[in-house]
Design a protein around this motif. Structure first.
Motif, PDB file in Angstrom:
ATOM      1  N   LEU A   1       0.830  -1.209   0.000  1.00 43.84           N
ATOM      2  CA  LEU A   1       0.000   0.000   0.000  1.00 43.84           C
ATOM      3  C   LEU A   1       0.861   1.255   0.000  1.00 43.84           C
ATOM      4  N   VAL A   2       1.927   1.256   0.783  1.00 40.96           N
ATOM      5  CA  VAL A   2       2.843   2.406   0.798  1.00 40.96           C
ATOM      6  C   VAL A   2       3.454   2.586  -0.583  1.00 40.96           C
ATOM      7  N   ALA A   3       3.830   1.508  -1.234  1.00 39.32           N
ATOM      8  CA  ALA A   3       4.393   1.582  -2.587  1.00 39.32           C
ATOM      9  C   ALA A   3       3.379   2.149  -3.579  1.00 39.32           C
ATOM     10  N   ASP A   4       2.090   1.955  -3.295  1.00 41.08           N
ATOM     11  CA  ASP A   4       1.024   2.500  -4.142  1.00 41.08           C
ATOM     12  C   ASP A   4       0.669   3.947  -3.791  1.00 41.08           C
ATOM     13  N   GLY A   5       1.373   4.524  -2.793  1.00 41.90           N
ATOM     14  CA  GLY A   5       1.167   5.924  -2.461  1.00 41.90           C
ATOM     15  C   GLY A   5       0.357   6.201  -1.212  1.00 41.90           C
ATOM     16  N   TYR A   6      -0.069   5.159  -0.511  1.00 47.76           N
ATOM     17  CA  TYR A   6      -0.792   5.350   0.746  1.00 47.76           C
ATOM     18  C   TYR A   6       0.245   5.491   1.855  1.00 47.76           C
ATOM     19  N   THR A   7       0.503   6.719   2.278  1.00 52.83           N
ATOM     20  CA  THR A   7       1.605   6.939   3.222  1.00 52.83           C
ATOM     21  C   THR A   7       1.152   7.403   4.606  1.00 52.83           C
TER      22      THR A   7
ATOM     23  N   LEU B   1      11.565  -3.078  10.917  1.00 51.09           N
ATOM     24  CA  LEU B   1      11.301  -3.110   9.473  1.00 51.09           C
ATOM     25  C   LEU B   1      11.089  -1.681   8.982  1.00 51.09           C
ATOM     26  N   ARG B   2      11.367  -1.466   7.712  1.00 48.10           N
ATOM     27  CA  ARG B   2      11.238  -0.130   7.139  1.00 48.10           C
ATOM     28  C   ARG B   2      10.303  -0.174   5.945  1.00 48.10           C
ATOM     29  N   LEU B   3       9.356   0.754   5.944  1.00 47.02           N
ATOM     30  CA  LEU B   3       8.460   0.892   4.804  1.00 47.02           C
ATOM     31  C   LEU B   3       9.171   1.736   3.745  1.00 47.02           C
ATOM     32  N   GLN B   4       9.190   1.249   2.546  1.00 49.06           N
ATOM     33  CA  GLN B   4       9.838   1.948   1.444  1.00 49.06           C
ATOM     34  C   GLN B   4       8.817   2.791   0.694  1.00 49.06           C
ATOM     35  N   CYS B   5       8.950   4.115   0.817  1.00 39.88           N
ATOM     36  CA  CYS B   5       8.045   5.036   0.121  1.00 39.88           C
ATOM     37  C   CYS B   5       8.444   5.104  -1.353  1.00 39.88           C
ATOM     38  N   PRO B   6       7.443   5.375  -2.222  1.00 41.15           N
ATOM     39  CA  PRO B   6       7.746   5.442  -3.663  1.00 41.15           C
ATOM     40  C   PRO B   6       8.679   6.599  -4.011  1.00 41.15           C
TER      41      PRO B   6
ATOM     42  N   TYR C   1       5.742  -3.066  13.690  1.00 43.88           N
ATOM     43  CA  TYR C   1       6.641  -3.457  12.603  1.00 43.88           C
ATOM     44  C   TYR C   1       7.898  -2.581  12.525  1.00 43.88           C
ATOM     45  N   THR C   2       7.724  -1.262  12.668  1.00 42.75           N
ATOM     46  CA  THR C   2       8.869  -0.367  12.448  1.00 42.75           C
ATOM     47  C   THR C   2       9.720  -0.167  13.702  1.00 42.75           C
ATOM     48  N   GLN C   3       9.105  -0.020  14.856  1.00 40.96           N
ATOM     49  CA  GLN C   3       9.858   0.259  16.073  1.00 40.96           C
ATOM     50  C   GLN C   3      10.360  -1.009  16.754  1.00 40.96           C
ATOM     51  N   ARG C   4       9.515  -2.007  16.810  1.00 42.62           N
ATOM     52  CA  ARG C   4       9.889  -3.209  17.559  1.00 42.62           C
ATOM     53  C   ARG C   4      10.574  -4.263  16.704  1.00 42.62           C
ATOM     54  N   ARG C   5      10.146  -4.380  15.446  1.00 39.61           N
ATOM     55  CA  ARG C   5      10.782  -5.386  14.585  1.00 39.61           C
ATOM     56  C   ARG C   5      11.861  -4.781  13.697  1.00 39.61           C
TER      57      ARG C   5
END
Length: 142
Positions: free
Chosen positions: A102-108, A137-142, A131-135
């Protein structure tokens, strides 16, 4: 969003009884007795179907992980069990891969992700934090 039918199927697979009941102190609660689970749901407490689905998914997480405790349990144990139920909920019904797509599709924004997934914004924010703080992981923005 994962369909409510999927959450019901998971509850059925786990042998969980779903019981409508005016709890008074919460919107939902899980009880375990001799390895069998019952989820009590106070339908008057839910403002939306998304709120209901999120509460049910969380409670199914308690059953799936066995994370139940006595009412008088220490706060630390209660917090650990709540955490395990939440993690199960996010990993099964709001996986990181879905958020990443979804983030890759522009939902940020969290509210956009909430609209796109059908989950309440608080659930999405909590999943993002997990996901981001505890695990890490990083969401990759377009």
């Amino acid at each position: 969003m994962v369909s409510l039918a999927t959450i019901y199927q998971d509850a059925r697979r786990l042998g969980v009884a779903l019981i409508p009941y005016s709890i008074g102190f919460a919107d939902a609660a899980t009880l375990e007795m001799d390895g069998r689970y019952g989820i009590f749901l106070d339908f008057d407490q839910f403002e939306t179907m998304a709120d209901y689905a999120a509460a049910l998914a969380h409670e199914v997480g308690h059953c799936a992980t066995g994370a139940t405790h006595a009412v008088h349990s220490p706060f630390e144990l209660v917090a650990q069990h709540e955490d395990r139920a939440n993690r199960w909920h996010y990993e099964h019904y709001l996986p990181f891969s879905e958020l990443q797509a979804l983030v890759a599709d522009g939902y940020t924004e969290p509210w956009q992700l909430a609209e796109a997934t059908g989950w309440p914004e608080k659930t999405v924010r909590d999943a993002l934090e997990y996901y981001t703080q505890r695990r890490g992981l990083r969401l990759q923005c377009p």
